[in-house]
Design an enzyme around this catalytic site. Structure first.
Site, PDB file in Angstrom:
ATOM      1  N   GLY A 176       0.833  -1.196   0.000  1.00 47.14           N
ATOM      2  CA  GLY A 176       0.000   0.000   0.000  1.00 47.14           C
ATOM      3  C   GLY A 176       0.865   1.243   0.000  1.00 47.14           C
ATOM      4  O   GLY A 176       1.999   1.221   0.478  1.00 47.14           O
ATOM      5  N   GLN A 188       2.934   9.896   1.190  1.00 48.70           N
ATOM      6  CA  GLN A 188       4.256   9.271   1.323  1.00 48.70           C
ATOM      7  C   GLN A 188       5.194   9.643   0.177  1.00 48.70           C
ATOM      8  O   GLN A 188       6.400   9.481   0.297  1.00 48.70           O
ATOM      9  CB  GLN A 188       4.126   7.749   1.394  1.00 48.70           C
ATOM     10  CG  GLN A 188       3.436   7.258   2.651  1.00 48.70           C
ATOM     11  CD  GLN A 188       3.266   5.762   2.605  1.00 48.70           C
ATOM     12  OE1 GLN A 188       2.239   5.275   2.138  1.00 48.70           O
ATOM     13  NE2 GLN A 188       4.270   5.037   3.070  1.00 48.70           N
ATOM     14  N   CYS A 206       5.902  -0.312   7.162  1.00 53.58           N
ATOM     15  CA  CYS A 206       5.565   0.842   6.340  1.00 53.58           C
ATOM     16  C   CYS A 206       6.754   1.208   5.462  1.00 53.58           C
ATOM     17  O   CYS A 206       7.896   1.190   5.926  1.00 53.58           O
ATOM     18  CB  CYS A 206       5.196   2.014   7.248  1.00 53.58           C
ATOM     19  SG  CYS A 206       4.711   3.507   6.366  1.00 53.58           S
ATOM     20  N   LEU A 207       6.475   1.548   4.217  1.00 57.70           N
ATOM     21  CA  LEU A 207       7.552   1.978   3.320  1.00 57.70           C
ATOM     22  C   LEU A 207       8.209   3.265   3.806  1.00 57.70           C
ATOM     23  O   LEU A 207       9.358   3.530   3.472  1.00 57.70           O
ATOM     24  CB  LEU A 207       7.006   2.162   1.894  1.00 57.70           C
ATOM     25  CG  LEU A 207       6.498   0.888   1.214  1.00 57.70           C
ATOM     26  CD1 LEU A 207       5.883   1.220  -0.144  1.00 57.70           C
ATOM     27  CD2 LEU A 207       7.609  -0.135   1.076  1.00 57.70           C
ATOM     28  N   HIS A 263      -4.430   1.907   7.700  1.00 52.17           N
ATOM     29  CA  HIS A 263      -3.028   2.339   7.745  1.00 52.17           C
ATOM     30  C   HIS A 263      -2.799   3.459   6.730  1.00 52.17           C
ATOM     31  O   HIS A 263      -2.218   4.491   7.047  1.00 52.17           O
ATOM     32  CB  HIS A 263      -2.130   1.128   7.464  1.00 52.17           C
ATOM     33  CG  HIS A 263      -0.678   1.436   7.375  1.00 52.17           C
ATOM     34  ND1 HIS A 263       0.213   1.030   8.344  1.00 52.17           N
ATOM     35  CD2 HIS A 263       0.059   2.082   6.435  1.00 52.17           C
ATOM     36  CE1 HIS A 263       1.432   1.425   7.992  1.00 52.17           C
ATOM     37  NE2 HIS A 263       1.360   2.062   6.833  1.00 52.17           N
ATOM     38  N   GLU A 264      -3.270   3.253   5.495  1.00 48.12           N
ATOM     39  CA  GLU A 264      -3.053   4.251   4.445  1.00 48.12           C
ATOM     40  C   GLU A 264      -3.888   5.508   4.684  1.00 48.12           C
ATOM     41  O   GLU A 264      -3.427   6.620   4.413  1.00 48.12           O
ATOM     42  CB  GLU A 264      -3.337   3.661   3.063  1.00 48.12           C
ATOM     43  CG  GLU A 264      -2.469   2.473   2.692  1.00 48.12           C
ATOM     44  CD  GLU A 264      -0.969   2.712   2.785  1.00 48.12           C
ATOM     45  OE1 GLU A 264      -0.513   3.874   2.655  1.00 48.12           O
ATOM     46  OE2 GLU A 264      -0.230   1.733   2.989  1.00 48.12           O
ATOM     47  N   HIS A 267      -2.099   7.858   6.851  1.00 43.89           N
ATOM     48  CA  HIS A 267      -1.131   8.698   6.134  1.00 43.89           C
ATOM     49  C   HIS A 267      -1.800   9.958   5.584  1.00 43.89           C
ATOM     50  O   HIS A 267      -1.227  11.048   5.652  1.00 43.89           O
ATOM     51  CB  HIS A 267      -0.489   7.932   4.972  1.00 43.89           C
ATOM     52  CG  HIS A 267       0.585   6.991   5.382  1.00 43.89           C
ATOM     53  ND1 HIS A 267       1.750   7.403   5.997  1.00 43.89           N
ATOM     54  CD2 HIS A 267       0.688   5.649   5.246  1.00 43.89           C
ATOM     55  CE1 HIS A 267       2.521   6.353   6.231  1.00 43.89           C
ATOM     56  NE2 HIS A 267       1.898   5.275   5.786  1.00 43.89           N
TER      57      HIS A 267
END
Length: 170
Positions: free
Chosen positions: A46, A51, A94-95, A136-137, A140
């Site tokens: 994701g 991000q 997470c990225l 989660h996204e 962000h």
């Protein structure tokens, strides 16, 4: 398509609250394509526009295990409704927080309303990993990271380790 730079914690730009997309046009669709390319190359499941330093309410994800069986999902202007008080713990990564995983408790039953890549409205009631990933996204897009759901001590430990890595690679 272009690979985009993924911001890493503690970059303050990750705390920017994303604005709704007014019109789903070719620019938004190009952003979506670039985000998918970036996410796939980074081996993520994701990615939120925040991000990659684009502060629009756009999320891409693909939870499939196999490139040939890919299931790309797009959520533009997503709105999540929590259906009940049931919570579930998942190990999240997470990225934007590379190399770290922590257990986070999130609502288990949600509904999400959003627009797809063509601007069509849809609604779904996901469960399991998909429900976690959506939340989660969406965090962000609201300027939050999964590390905000863990203890301050753990969050600061991760911050210091990533700052050290950034200093060493500069």
């Amino acid at each position: 398509m272009a690979k985009l730079e993924i911001l890493e914690f503690p970059d303050p730009r990750l705390r920017t609250i994303a604005k709704p997309v007014e019109t789903v046009d070719s620019d938004v669709q190009q952003l979506i394509d670039d985000m998918f390319e970036t996410m796939y190359e980074a081996k993520g499941i994701g990615l939120a526009a925040t991000q990659v330093n684009v502060h629009k309410q756009v999320v891409v994800m693909d939870l499939s295990d196999d490139e040939e069986e890919s299931n790309p999902l797009v959520f533009i202007n997503p709105e999540v409704t929590i259906l009940d008080g049931a919570q579930r713990e998942y190990d999240e990564g997470c990225l934007s927080v590379p190399g770290f995983y922590e257990t986070v408790k999130r609502p288990e039953h949600i509904t999400v309303k959003a627009l797809d890549r063509d601007g069509n409205a849809f609604e779904m009631t996901p469960d399991g990993l998909l429900a976690v990933c959506i939340q989660h996204e969406l965090d962000h897009l609201n300027g939050k990271l999964f590390v905000d759901h863990i203890s301050k001590l753990k969050r600061e430990r991760i911050r210091h380790k990533l700052e050290k890595i950034h200093r060493q690679s500069a």
